[in-house]
Scaffold this motif. Structure first.
Motif, PDB file in Angstrom:
ATOM      1  N   ASN A 129     -50.462  -1.534 -13.321  1.00  0.00           N
ATOM      2  CA  ASN A 129     -50.977  -0.703 -12.223  1.00  0.00           C
ATOM      3  C   ASN A 129     -52.245  -0.952 -11.535  1.00  0.00           C
ATOM      4  O   ASN A 129     -52.416  -0.705  -9.500  1.00  0.00           O
ATOM      5  CB  ASN A 129     -51.060   0.607 -12.946  1.00  0.00           C
ATOM      6  CG  ASN A 129     -50.339   0.971 -13.359  1.00  0.00           C
ATOM      7  OD1 ASN A 129     -48.875   0.715 -12.762  1.00  0.00           O
ATOM      8  ND2 ASN A 129     -49.853   2.154 -14.526  1.00  0.00           N
ATOM      9  N   ILE A 130     -53.077  -1.789 -11.632  1.00  0.00           N
ATOM     10  CA  ILE A 130     -54.126  -1.641 -11.244  1.00  0.00           C
ATOM     11  C   ILE A 130     -54.846  -3.597 -10.597  1.00  0.00           C
ATOM     12  O   ILE A 130     -55.315  -3.502  -9.499  1.00  0.00           O
ATOM     13  CB  ILE A 130     -55.719  -1.195 -11.369  1.00  0.00           C
ATOM     14  CG1 ILE A 130     -55.689  -2.083 -12.356  1.00  0.00           C
ATOM     15  CG2 ILE A 130     -55.165  -0.199 -11.778  1.00  0.00           C
ATOM     16  CD1 ILE A 130     -57.345  -1.229 -13.212  1.00  0.00           C
ATOM     17  N   LYS A 131     -54.088  -4.330 -11.708  1.00  0.00           N
ATOM     18  CA  LYS A 131     -54.156  -5.576 -10.918  1.00  0.00           C
ATOM     19  C   LYS A 131     -54.565  -6.032  -9.256  1.00  0.00           C
ATOM     20  O   LYS A 131     -54.919  -7.131  -8.991  1.00  0.00           O
ATOM     21  CB  LYS A 131     -53.357  -7.013 -11.571  1.00  0.00           C
ATOM     22  CG  LYS A 131     -51.741  -6.593 -11.106  1.00  0.00           C
ATOM     23  CD  LYS A 131     -50.637  -7.506 -11.929  1.00  0.00           C
ATOM     24  CE  LYS A 131     -49.573  -7.609 -11.451  1.00  0.00           C
ATOM     25  NZ  LYS A 131     -48.354  -8.452 -11.403  1.00  0.00           N
ATOM     26  N   HIS A 132     -53.974  -5.398  -8.216  1.00  0.00           N
ATOM     27  CA  HIS A 132     -54.327  -5.269  -6.774  1.00  0.00           C
ATOM     28  C   HIS A 132     -55.398  -5.271  -6.581  1.00  0.00           C
ATOM     29  O   HIS A 132     -55.682  -5.766  -5.251  1.00  0.00           O
ATOM     30  CB  HIS A 132     -52.402  -4.772  -6.184  1.00  0.00           C
ATOM     31  CG  HIS A 132     -52.952  -2.673  -6.168  1.00  0.00           C
ATOM     32  ND1 HIS A 132     -52.510  -2.368  -7.797  1.00  0.00           N
ATOM     33  CD2 HIS A 132     -53.146  -2.224  -5.608  1.00  0.00           C
ATOM     34  CE1 HIS A 132     -53.042  -1.452  -7.109  1.00  0.00           C
ATOM     35  NE2 HIS A 132     -53.769  -0.689  -5.933  1.00  0.00           N
ATOM     36  N   PHE A 133     -56.334  -5.081  -6.933  1.00  0.00           N
ATOM     37  CA  PHE A 133     -57.371  -4.607  -7.037  1.00  0.00           C
ATOM     38  C   PHE A 133     -57.870  -5.926  -6.563  1.00  0.00           C
ATOM     39  O   PHE A 133     -59.231  -5.960  -5.893  1.00  0.00           O
ATOM     40  CB  PHE A 133     -58.384  -3.870  -7.530  1.00  0.00           C
ATOM     41  CG  PHE A 133     -58.085  -2.479  -7.715  1.00  0.00           C
ATOM     42  CD1 PHE A 133     -56.869  -2.317  -7.481  1.00  0.00           C
ATOM     43  CD2 PHE A 133     -59.516  -1.213  -8.279  1.00  0.00           C
ATOM     44  CE1 PHE A 133     -56.363  -0.462  -7.548  1.00  0.00           C
ATOM     45  CE2 PHE A 133     -58.933   0.212  -8.041  1.00  0.00           C
ATOM     46  CZ  PHE A 133     -57.349   0.566  -7.795  1.00  0.00           C
ATOM     47  N   GLY A 134     -57.716  -6.974  -7.414  1.00  0.00           N
ATOM     48  CA  GLY A 134     -58.072  -8.910  -7.472  1.00  0.00           C
ATOM     49  C   GLY A 134     -59.730  -7.836  -8.257  1.00  0.00           C
ATOM     50  O   GLY A 134     -59.609  -7.191  -8.913  1.00  0.00           O
ATOM     51  N   LYS A 135     -60.100  -9.276  -8.599  1.00  0.00           N
ATOM     52  CA  LYS A 135     -61.470  -8.954  -9.639  1.00  0.00           C
ATOM     53  C   LYS A 135     -63.036  -7.897  -9.302  1.00  0.00           C
ATOM     54  O   LYS A 135     -63.109  -7.715  -9.930  1.00  0.00           O
ATOM     55  CB  LYS A 135     -62.429 -10.855  -9.672  1.00  0.00           C
ATOM     56  CG  LYS A 135     -62.745 -11.002 -10.701  1.00  0.00           C
ATOM     57  CD  LYS A 135     -62.597 -10.756 -11.563  1.00  0.00           C
ATOM     58  CE  LYS A 135     -63.427 -11.185 -12.498  1.00  0.00           C
ATOM     59  NZ  LYS A 135     -63.490 -10.482 -13.960  1.00  0.00           N
ATOM     60  N   ASN A 231     -47.146   2.268  -7.835  1.00  0.00           N
ATOM     61  CA  ASN A 231     -46.917   1.498  -9.369  1.00  0.00           C
ATOM     62  C   ASN A 231     -47.079   2.665 -10.564  1.00  0.00           C
ATOM     63  O   ASN A 231     -46.082   2.175 -11.405  1.00  0.00           O
ATOM     64  CB  ASN A 231     -48.147   0.294  -8.973  1.00  0.00           C
ATOM     65  CG  ASN A 231     -48.350  -0.695  -8.663  1.00  0.00           C
ATOM     66  OD1 ASN A 231     -47.388  -1.025  -7.456  1.00  0.00           O
ATOM     67  ND2 ASN A 231     -48.917  -0.969  -8.399  1.00  0.00           N
ATOM     68  N   PHE A 232     -48.088   3.615 -10.859  1.00  0.00           N
ATOM     69  CA  PHE A 232     -48.458   4.171 -11.706  1.00  0.00           C
ATOM     70  C   PHE A 232     -46.713   5.465 -11.746  1.00  0.00           C
ATOM     71  O   PHE A 232     -46.601   5.243 -12.973  1.00  0.00           O
ATOM     72  CB  PHE A 232     -49.286   5.088 -11.535  1.00  0.00           C
ATOM     73  CG  PHE A 232     -49.773   5.570 -12.298  1.00  0.00           C
ATOM     74  CD1 PHE A 232     -50.095   5.798 -13.955  1.00  0.00           C
ATOM     75  CD2 PHE A 232     -50.329   7.586 -12.502  1.00  0.00           C
ATOM     76  CE1 PHE A 232     -50.440   7.113 -15.207  1.00  0.00           C
ATOM     77  CE2 PHE A 232     -50.027   8.192 -13.880  1.00  0.00           C
ATOM     78  CZ  PHE A 232     -50.347   8.086 -14.309  1.00  0.00           C
TER      79      PHE A 232
END
Length: 235
Positions: A129-135, A231-232
């Motif tokens: 759900n949040i990996k698109h935030f990046g590092k 996503n969520f």
């Protein structure tokens, strides 16, 4: 979906959360506790509960907020957890969600006000759900406390000023100490609400001036929020 907001103060508005609801065509209801509106008696009337922030605290003195009843809100959150509803808690809302899970709200190592980077943990980088935030991502901040952390919870993001920025309590329950919903209008409401902000910005490392906060471009963090919510809710 039927989405219900709990609002604690006139200047702690849903911002980009409400914009996403409108863009997605969902139905929305609200409880404005600062107007002494009653919370839903149970979780039957909504599919998704979003608890917003506020100047109150689950661990502080709330005598100046006689309308705030943390026990009642925690009870509703527990009912929503039991009913398997989607839940997002924002700032104070994240702390109340943590309390509902048996965690204890704590003071954050630093007060954070403004827009600063958060860093995803390994768990965050692996979270669908949040990996698109990046590092790393810039998000809004306006807090002194941080959510409790029961044994079953995962920290998905942290910042230099606070080790608990995004917490996953379960697949359907996320706490955001940070604010992705900030917009120019929200920034104006918040900065107008704190007459000591300019002075704080001169002495505290993670506090920005009112003008810096107002001048920020919030589109990128709003888009991160929209993708998270898409996503969520499609799981």
């Amino acid at each position: 979906m039927k989405i219900h907001f709990i609002l604690h103060e006139t200047f702690e508005v849903p911002g980009a959360y409400l914009a996403w609801v409108a863009l997605s065509g969902h139905d929305v209801t609200m409880t404005k506790v600062y107007q002494n509106e009653k919370l839903p008696e149970n979780a039957d009337s909504f599919d998704f509960l979003i608890i917003m922030g506020g100047p109150q605290s689950p661990i502080g003195d709330n005598s100046e907020f006689p309308y705030f009843n943390p026990e009642a809100e925690i009870d509703l959150i527990k009912k929503a957890i039991k009913a398997d509803k989607y839940i997002v808690g924002v700032c104070l809302g994240a702390q109340l969600l943590g309390e509902a899970y048996g965690g204890t709200t704590e003071k954050s190592p630093s007060c954070e006000i403004g827009n600063f980077p958060i860093e995803l943990t390994e768990a965050g980088l692996g979270d669908e759900n949040i990996k698109h935030f990046g590092k790393q991502a810039i998000t809004g901040h306006w807090h002194n406390d941080m959510p409790g952390l029961p044994d079953t919870a995962e920290i998905l993001a942290k910042s230099k000023g606070c080790p608990r920025q995004i917490i996953k309590y379960s697949k359907k329950h996320y706490g955001f100490q940070c604010h992705l919903e900030f917009t120019k209008k929200v920034a104006e409401l918040l900065t107008d609400s704190d007459k000591e902000l300019e002075k704080k910005s001169q002495t505290l490392p993670y506090v920005q001036s009112p003008q810096t906060i107002r001048d920020n471009d919030y589109n990128e963090m709003n888009n991160l929020l929209y993708e998270f919510l898409d996503n969520f809710t499609k799981k």
